[in-house]
Design a protein around this motif. Structure first.
Motif, PDB file in Angstrom:
ATOM      1  N   GLN A  10      46.799  42.234  -0.281  1.00 18.50           N
ATOM      2  CA  GLN A  10      46.906  43.894  -0.276  1.00 18.50           C
ATOM      3  C   GLN A  10      46.361  44.733  -1.326  1.00 18.50           C
ATOM      4  O   GLN A  10      46.958  44.246  -2.652  1.00 18.50           O
ATOM      5  CB  GLN A  10      48.148  44.240   0.160  1.00 18.50           C
ATOM      6  N   LEU A  11      45.643  45.684  -1.248  1.00 20.59           N
ATOM      7  CA  LEU A  11      45.275  46.491  -2.318  1.00 20.59           C
ATOM      8  C   LEU A  11      45.700  47.986  -2.175  1.00 20.59           C
ATOM      9  O   LEU A  11      45.772  48.675  -1.029  1.00 20.59           O
ATOM     10  CB  LEU A  11      43.568  46.623  -2.539  1.00 20.59           C
ATOM     11  N   ALA A  18      46.712  44.881  -6.823  1.00 17.45           N
ATOM     12  CA  ALA A  18      46.795  43.711  -5.648  1.00 17.45           C
ATOM     13  C   ALA A  18      47.922  42.984  -5.567  1.00 17.45           C
ATOM     14  O   ALA A  18      48.832  42.900  -6.826  1.00 17.45           O
ATOM     15  CB  ALA A  18      45.554  42.648  -6.009  1.00 17.45           C
ATOM     16  N   SER A  19      48.269  42.617  -4.463  1.00 15.22           N
ATOM     17  CA  SER A  19      49.497  41.835  -4.327  1.00 15.22           C
ATOM     18  C   SER A  19      49.278  40.848  -3.332  1.00 15.22           C
ATOM     19  O   SER A  19      48.451  40.667  -2.295  1.00 15.22           O
ATOM     20  CB  SER A  19      50.636  42.685  -4.042  1.00 15.22           C
ATOM     21  N   GLY A  20      49.837  39.721  -3.340  1.00 18.91           N
ATOM     22  CA  GLY A  20      49.835  38.881  -2.046  1.00 18.91           C
ATOM     23  C   GLY A  20      49.163  37.576  -2.553  1.00 18.91           C
ATOM     24  O   GLY A  20      49.557  36.356  -1.970  1.00 18.91           O
ATOM     25  N   LYS A  51      48.149  41.721 -14.889  1.00 17.56           N
ATOM     26  CA  LYS A  51      48.694  42.550 -14.090  1.00 17.56           C
ATOM     27  C   LYS A  51      48.361  42.860 -12.620  1.00 17.56           C
ATOM     28  O   LYS A  51      48.702  43.963 -11.920  1.00 17.56           O
ATOM     29  CB  LYS A  51      48.631  43.945 -14.882  1.00 17.56           C
ATOM     30  N   ASN A  52      47.277  42.074 -12.231  1.00 15.79           N
ATOM     31  CA  ASN A  52      46.701  42.163 -10.799  1.00 15.79           C
ATOM     32  C   ASN A  52      46.274  43.456 -10.581  1.00 15.79           C
ATOM     33  O   ASN A  52      46.327  44.076  -9.295  1.00 15.79           O
ATOM     34  CB  ASN A  52      47.802  41.572  -9.839  1.00 15.79           C
ATOM     35  N   ASN A  76      35.841  41.117   1.417  1.00 18.19           N
ATOM     36  CA  ASN A  76      36.687  40.888   2.511  1.00 18.19           C
ATOM     37  C   ASN A  76      38.003  41.657   2.915  1.00 18.19           C
ATOM     38  O   ASN A  76      38.445  41.935   3.937  1.00 18.19           O
ATOM     39  CB  ASN A  76      37.131  39.570   2.369  1.00 18.19           C
ATOM     40  N   TYR A  77      38.373  42.368   1.362  1.00 20.01           N
ATOM     41  CA  TYR A  77      39.557  43.045   1.676  1.00 20.01           C
ATOM     42  C   TYR A  77      39.411  44.340   1.124  1.00 20.01           C
ATOM     43  O   TYR A  77      38.761  44.539   0.206  1.00 20.01           O
ATOM     44  CB  TYR A  77      40.731  42.318   0.611  1.00 20.01           C
ATOM     45  N   TRP A  78      40.266  45.232   1.773  1.00 24.00           N
ATOM     46  CA  TRP A  78      40.000  46.747   1.543  1.00 24.00           C
ATOM     47  C   TRP A  78      41.571  47.341   1.343  1.00 24.00           C
ATOM     48  O   TRP A  78      42.491  46.884   2.105  1.00 24.00           O
ATOM     49  CB  TRP A  78      39.400  47.404   2.371  1.00 24.00           C
ATOM     50  N   GLY A  79      41.633  48.255   0.238  1.00 22.32           N
ATOM     51  CA  GLY A  79      42.987  49.073   0.147  1.00 22.32           C
ATOM     52  C   GLY A  79      42.691  50.355   0.506  1.00 22.32           C
ATOM     53  O   GLY A  79      41.688  50.873   0.803  1.00 22.32           O
TER      54      GLY A  79
END
Length: 124
Positions: A2-3, A23-25, A75-76, A112-115
């Motif tokens: 997740q962003l 980012a997390s997860g 720190k992601n 692939n992933y969007w925030g």
């Protein structure tokens, strides 16, 4: 993964901001990353990309020399330092991540992933 982007705001022409995307997860160092923006009435465009390790970067010509992408995997977080802002930089800025990335690779497609984005407004 997740962003979430943050750091946007209202700034005068010529000003600067530092945008962050956390980012997390999942382990963020497994993903190449990029910053997109979408101005009112225009398509979303990818403006800066960075490799998994942070050692390789690239920029769209319209922001080259003014914007700097970086990341801190401990720190992601991936950052976008935006300098010498112009009214035409007004947009919602968001980050994205992609899998299937080699450590030093930079990518201009297949994210692939969007925030959720953060709004940057530049006044003249």
């Amino acid at each position: 993964v997740q962003l979430q982007a943050s750091g946007g705001g209202l700034v005068q022409s010529g000003g600067s901001l530092r945008l962050s995307c956390t980012a997390s997860g999942r382990r963020f160092s497994n993903y190449a990353a990029g910053w997109f923006r979408q101005a009112p009435g225009r398509d979303r465009e990818l403006i800066a990309v960075i490799s998994r390790g942070g050692g390789s970067t690239d920029y769209r010509d319209s922001v080259k020399g003014r914007f700097i992408i970086s990341r801190d995997n401990a720190k992601n977080t991936v950052y976008l330092q935006v300098n010498s802002l112009k009214p035409e930089d007004t947009a919602v800025y968001s980050c994205a991540a992609r899998t299937n990335a080699i450590l030093s690779g930079i990518y201009w497609d297949n994210y692939n992933y969007w925030g959720l984005g953060t709004l940057v407004t530049v006044s003249s």
